[in-house]
Design an enzyme around this catalytic site. Structure first.
Site, PDB file in Angstrom:
ATOM      1  N   SER A   1       0.849  -1.181   0.000  1.00 19.16           N
ATOM      2  CA  SER A   1       0.000   0.000   0.000  1.00 19.16           C
ATOM      3  C   SER A   1       0.888   1.235   0.000  1.00 19.16           C
ATOM      4  CB  SER A   1      -0.880   0.011   1.262  1.00 19.16           C
ATOM      5  OG  SER A   1      -1.539   1.241   1.441  1.00 19.16           O
TER       6      SER A   1
ATOM      7  N   TYR B   1      -2.116  -1.503  10.189  1.00 18.32           N
ATOM      8  CA  TYR B   1      -2.177  -1.618   8.731  1.00 18.32           C
ATOM      9  C   TYR B   1      -0.891  -1.093   8.096  1.00 18.32           C
ATOM     10  CZ  TYR B   1      -3.872  -1.101   3.949  1.00 18.32           C
ATOM     11  OH  TYR B   1      -4.015  -1.181   2.576  1.00 18.32           O
TER      12      TYR B   1
ATOM     13  N   LYS C   1       2.148  -3.120   6.018  1.00 15.56           N
ATOM     14  CA  LYS C   1       2.456  -2.800   4.622  1.00 15.56           C
ATOM     15  C   LYS C   1       3.902  -2.321   4.460  1.00 15.56           C
ATOM     16  CE  LYS C   1      -1.635  -3.892   3.141  1.00 15.56           C
ATOM     17  NZ  LYS C   1      -1.834  -5.112   2.309  1.00 15.56           N
TER      18      LYS C   1
END
Length: 286
Positions: free
Chosen positions: A143, A156, A160
């Site tokens: 991401s 998150y 990533k």
């Protein structure tokens, strides 16, 4: 890998979003495709949806947090298609807890899916691809949040960041074997990632959403709105297909001034800190 027709691919998170779009693009390129997903009903619908595009599209239930589940899904793929050439470690979930209520269950779930899920895919398929010697390509979905800290203290983002690093390191090690690596770093894409809790296994506890009045809740609401107006997953998949064929390491779906500015600011701060460290070392030695 310029020649994809007749070869086989494995895609996690293949029942929806970017994973489904990748499966469709790979099938259109003439590949045999195994879609893997934890959401069984959606997986069945996805496979049926692609039947008219590629008759060699199948589905297998798979929980990427469980290495045994990934191994079983791989065996099903080998049994169905023989050699697998393209592996898309795409399954991912959104979640985190900010700094107000740090939830270990949230962190474990996000890291197990987004980070360990990628590792399980690499660990399971890389020896197979090396052994058949026909070349291959591994796509890991990270991401833009894996390159900057705009989301703050986030499971998150942490997951990533790790996937970007893993992909860069992996690329250098497996290039001599004729195996390419692409790390996909999308910005906002129209997927159901904000609804990830629907597939959260019970062992991680109940799905937890931040208090809407908290800073984490405000950020989550902003992200949800940007996802609604985000890029079409099919546009992302098209860029990944090009990267596979051209053996490109990075895919950035968003490259406007705002995204670029965030990266330039981060890299500038890192280089400035290194310059400051060099000056201080010189002062100590003088």
């Amino acid at each position: 890998m310029r020649e994809l027709a007749g070869r086989a691919a494995f895609v996690t998170g293949g029942a929806s979003g970017i994973g489904f779009a990748l499966g469709r693009r790979l099938a259109e390129a003439g590949m045999k495709v195994m879609l893997a997903d934890i959401e069984v009903d959606a997986l069945k619908a996805a496979v049926e949806n692609l039947r008219n595009i590629g008759p060699e599209v199948r589905g297998v239930a798979c929980d990427v947090t469980d290495p045994v589940s990934v191994e079983m899904a791989a065996k099903a793929s080998f049994d169905a298609f023989g050699n697998i050439h393209v592996v898309c470690n795409n399954a991912g979930v959104g979640g985190g807890s900010g700094i107000d209520d740090i939830s270990l269950e949230n962190w474990r779930w996000v890291l197990d899916v987004n980070l360990m899920g990628v590792l399980h895919g690499i660990r399971t398929f890389l020896p197979h691809i090396r052994a058949h010697g026909e070349g291959g390509h591994i796509v890991n979905t990270a991401s833009m949040a894996g390159l900057n800290s705009g989301m703050g203290f986030s499971a998150y983002s942490a997951s990533k960041f790790a996937v970007v690093n893993m992909s860069e390191g992996l690329a250098t090690r497996i290039k001599p074997f004729g195996i390419g690596v692409t790390v996909l770093c999308p910005g906002f894409v129209r997927t159901r990632i904000t609804e990830s809790g629907r597939n959260r296994p019970a062992r991680y506890g109940p799905s937890q959403k931040p208090d809407p009045a908290s800073s984490a809740g405000t950020l989550a609401a902003q992200i949800a709105e940007m996802i609604k107006s985000g890029l079409d997953p099919d546009d992302v998949a098209a860029q990944v297909l090009t990267a596979i064929r051209e053996n490109e390491l990075y895919v950035f779906t968003h490259h406007d001034a705002d995204w670029r500015g965030e990266l330039e600011a981060r890299f500038a701060a890192i280089l400035a800190a290194m310059d400051k460290a060099a000056v201080r070392q010189a002062e100590r030695l003088s």
